[in-house]
Design an enzyme around this catalytic site. Sequence first.
Site, PDB file in Angstrom:
ATOM      1  N   ARG A 119       1.044  -1.209   0.172  1.00 46.18           N
ATOM      2  CA  ARG A 119      -0.092   0.165  -0.047  1.00 46.18           C
ATOM      3  C   ARG A 119       1.274   1.013  -0.151  1.00 46.18           C
ATOM      4  NH1 ARG A 119      -5.506  -2.177   2.242  1.00 46.18           N
ATOM      5  NH2 ARG A 119      -5.733  -0.869   0.234  1.00 46.18           N
ATOM      6  N   GLN A 124       0.099   2.949  -5.727  1.00 46.82           N
ATOM      7  CA  GLN A 124      -2.111   3.049  -5.724  1.00 46.82           C
ATOM      8  C   GLN A 124      -2.583   2.997  -7.247  1.00 46.82           C
ATOM      9  OE1 GLN A 124      -1.812   7.209  -4.246  1.00 46.82           O
ATOM     10  NE2 GLN A 124      -2.799   6.321  -2.541  1.00 46.82           N
ATOM     11  N   ASP A 127      -3.479   0.080  -7.312  1.00 45.50           N
ATOM     12  CA  ASP A 127      -4.545  -0.955  -6.326  1.00 45.50           C
ATOM     13  C   ASP A 127      -5.620  -1.456  -6.520  1.00 45.50           C
ATOM     14  OD1 ASP A 127      -5.107  -1.048  -3.641  1.00 45.50           O
ATOM     15  OD2 ASP A 127      -4.234   0.236  -2.606  1.00 45.50           O
ATOM     16  N   SER A 130      -7.930  -1.047  -2.949  1.00 49.82           N
ATOM     17  CA  SER A 130      -8.553  -0.011  -3.385  1.00 49.82           C
ATOM     18  C   SER A 130      -9.395  -0.251  -3.750  1.00 49.82           C
ATOM     19  CB  SER A 130      -7.468   1.495  -3.410  1.00 49.82           C
ATOM     20  OG  SER A 130      -6.707   0.867  -2.079  1.00 49.82           O
ATOM     21  N   TYR A 230      -2.360  -1.432   7.839  1.00 51.07           N
ATOM     22  CA  TYR A 230      -3.507  -2.451   8.152  1.00 51.07           C
ATOM     23  C   TYR A 230      -3.338  -2.791  10.220  1.00 51.07           C
ATOM     24  CZ  TYR A 230      -3.624  -4.054   3.371  1.00 51.07           C
ATOM     25  OH  TYR A 230      -3.545  -4.297   2.191  1.00 51.07           O
TER      26      TYR A 230
HETATM   27  P1  NAD Z   1      -9.544  -3.922   5.223  1.00 51.04           P
HETATM   28  O1  NAD Z   1     -10.055  -3.937   3.902  1.00 51.04           O
HETATM   29  O2  NAD Z   1      -8.100  -4.149   4.861  1.00 51.04           O
HETATM   30  O3  NAD Z   1      -9.901  -3.768   6.575  1.00 51.04           O
HETATM   31  C1  NAD Z   1     -11.276  -2.811   6.706  1.00 51.04           C
HETATM   32  C2  NAD Z   1     -11.198  -1.855   7.583  1.00 51.04           C
HETATM   33  O4  NAD Z   1     -11.464  -2.814   8.957  1.00 51.04           O
HETATM   34  C3  NAD Z   1     -10.157  -1.182   8.172  1.00 51.04           C
HETATM   35  O5  NAD Z   1      -9.705   0.301   8.536  1.00 51.04           O
HETATM   36  C4  NAD Z   1      -9.327  -1.716   9.078  1.00 51.04           C
HETATM   37  O6  NAD Z   1      -8.925  -1.262  10.156  1.00 51.04           O
HETATM   38  C5  NAD Z   1     -10.834  -2.326  10.554  1.00 51.04           C
HETATM   39  N1  NAD Z   1     -10.781  -3.177  11.260  1.00 51.04           N
HETATM   40  C6  NAD Z   1      -9.981  -4.461  11.003  1.00 51.04           C
HETATM   41  N2  NAD Z   1     -10.881  -4.444  12.955  1.00 51.04           N
HETATM   42  C7  NAD Z   1     -11.667  -4.119  12.967  1.00 51.04           C
HETATM   43  C8  NAD Z   1     -12.405  -3.773  14.598  1.00 51.04           C
HETATM   44  N3  NAD Z   1     -12.038  -4.817  15.161  1.00 51.04           N
HETATM   45  N4  NAD Z   1     -12.987  -2.729  14.771  1.00 51.04           N
HETATM   46  C9  NAD Z   1     -13.645  -2.211  13.375  1.00 51.04           C
HETATM   47  N5  NAD Z   1     -13.132  -1.567  12.733  1.00 51.04           N
HETATM   48  C10 NAD Z   1     -11.634  -3.231  11.949  1.00 51.04           C
HETATM   49  O7  NAD Z   1      -9.163  -2.423   4.992  1.00 51.04           O
HETATM   50  P2  NAD Z   1      -8.224  -1.421   3.134  1.00 51.04           P
HETATM   51  O8  NAD Z   1      -9.302  -1.034   3.066  1.00 51.04           O
HETATM   52  O9  NAD Z   1      -7.755  -2.364   2.591  1.00 51.04           O
HETATM   53  O10 NAD Z   1      -7.715  -0.598   3.988  1.00 51.04           O
HETATM   54  C11 NAD Z   1      -6.274  -0.975   5.317  1.00 51.04           C
HETATM   55  C12 NAD Z   1      -5.406   0.430   4.850  1.00 51.04           C
HETATM   56  O11 NAD Z   1      -4.063   0.680   3.665  1.00 51.04           O
HETATM   57  C13 NAD Z   1      -6.032   1.740   5.527  1.00 51.04           C
HETATM   58  O12 NAD Z   1      -5.204   2.539   6.500  1.00 51.04           O
HETATM   59  C14 NAD Z   1      -5.612   2.536   4.391  1.00 51.04           C
HETATM   60  O13 NAD Z   1      -6.656   3.596   4.233  1.00 51.04           O
HETATM   61  C15 NAD Z   1      -4.147   2.422   3.997  1.00 51.04           C
HETATM   62  N6  NAD Z   1      -4.636   2.260   2.410  1.00 51.04           N
HETATM   63  C16 NAD Z   1      -3.052   3.096   1.435  1.00 51.04           C
HETATM   64  C17 NAD Z   1      -2.835   3.053   0.464  1.00 51.04           C
HETATM   65  C18 NAD Z   1      -1.841   3.504  -0.563  1.00 51.04           C
HETATM   66  O14 NAD Z   1      -1.266   4.643   0.839  1.00 51.04           O
HETATM   67  N7  NAD Z   1      -2.031   3.112  -1.166  1.00 51.04           N
HETATM   68  C19 NAD Z   1      -3.879   2.491  -0.188  1.00 51.04           C
HETATM   69  C20 NAD Z   1      -5.441   1.790  -0.254  1.00 51.04           C
HETATM   70  C21 NAD Z   1      -5.493   1.977   1.210  1.00 51.04           C
END
Ligand code: NAD
Length: 386
Positions: A119, A124, A127, A130, A230
């Site tokens: 990530r 990006q 990705d 996302s 994560y």
């Molecule tokens: P994901 O689909 O893996 O999980 C969804 C959400 O569930 C996450 O926000 C996680 O913190 C939350 N979660 C897990 N356990 C939980 C609990 N017990 N109670 C409540 N919530 C809980 O997540 P995602 O959408 O793939 O995103 C993961 C991370 O990656 C985020 O921080 C996102 O901002 C980041 N991200 C970064 C980039 C980048 O920099 N290129 C791109 C996309 C996402």
Amino acid sequence: MQIGVPAETAAGETRVAVTPETAKKLVAQGHQVMVQSGAGLRASATDEAYHAAGAEITDAARALGAEMVLKVRLPNDAELAQMKPGAVLVGMLEPFNADGLQRLAAANLTAFALEAAPRTTRAQSMDVLSSQANIAGYKAVITAADHYPKFFPMLMTAAGTVKAARVVILGVGVAGLQAIATAKRLGAVIEASDVRPSVKEQIESLGGKFIDVPYETAEEKEAAEGVGGYAKPMPPSWLERQKVEVAKRVAQADVVISTALIPGRAAPVLITEDMVKSMKPGSVIVDMAAGKGAPNPDGTVGGNCPLTEADKIVSKHGVTIIGDTNLAARVGADASALYARNVLDFLKLVLPPAAKGEPAATFRIDAEDDIVAACLMAHQGTVTRK
Ligand code: NAD
């Protein structure tokens, strides 16, 4: 290079890995693009559009038998049997599915799973997690609205006032943020919970309210910050307090959208059966973790709610629980458009585009490239997952 684009065969799958837009770019780079007839139909891409983009319309055997195959989903055994040993495969190949990776290695494919890309800023544009979660988060809210027997927005009419729907979002990653934005556009009142403290500001900027569960120990704080953005499994002490806060909101909610995932592990249980019982009749849960939860005592697998049934809509204690595992595929055209651009961007790393007039580039694996190394799942008969 010969690039094959087979039609997806998984039930309910509407997406396609190459659109006429990206086919045209690959053809311009000197590649021979072979699209199975009808592969794009459920994503609103006709054979004529692919033909106009310079692709050859062909059958499954030829598309699967190409030097490089671009797919959305992990190929099944019948598809693998039609692929050439040594061929390159790019798709969403389920990096945590050990058996699936073994089958890719046994078929002697060089396989890249795009979900495994780091990530990082550089990754990006490729990705897929996302791009697809964003669409799924939108469709989760639209699906909830479709099954909810009331309005989302507050309405003041001559026949009386209708209250705005209360929507609770559990897990505020990419899907959760889009769910908040979509529910807000429909006029709902939103509260959201996540383990990561950094999301509070994002929730508020979209007009939602953060369900705050303060950390009481260093261990809780460290787990919440996780690795690489994560979530890690939270200590039971925090989860207990979160449960109390979430339970209060869920009892008041009209709609709950749950998206909480922890990569490579069972999704946490955030909506217990007692919470479902506390909800108003007619309320709706869309469980985006459907099929990814820990096994129930009876062997069934739920999601963030143990009552969820994967790929089913069930009514439990008067609450409609939607367990669609592929919401992105319900927006097939845009999901494909974004996915195909992700794929095209990844290909620049393994099939660098040639300058105009130059011969098309040949495939290469740059093991020094962190994205290529992270996505490489199988090569020369072995599983190479990092
Ligand atoms: P994901 O689909 O893996 O999980 C969804 C959400 O569930 C996450 O926000 C996680 O913190 C939350 N979660 C897990 N356990 C939980 C609990 N017990 N109670 C409540 N919530 C809980 O997540 P995602 O959408 O793939 O995103 C993961 C991370 O990656 C985020 O921080 C996102 O901002 C980041 N991200 C970064 C980039 C980048 O920099 N290129 C791109 C996309 C996402």
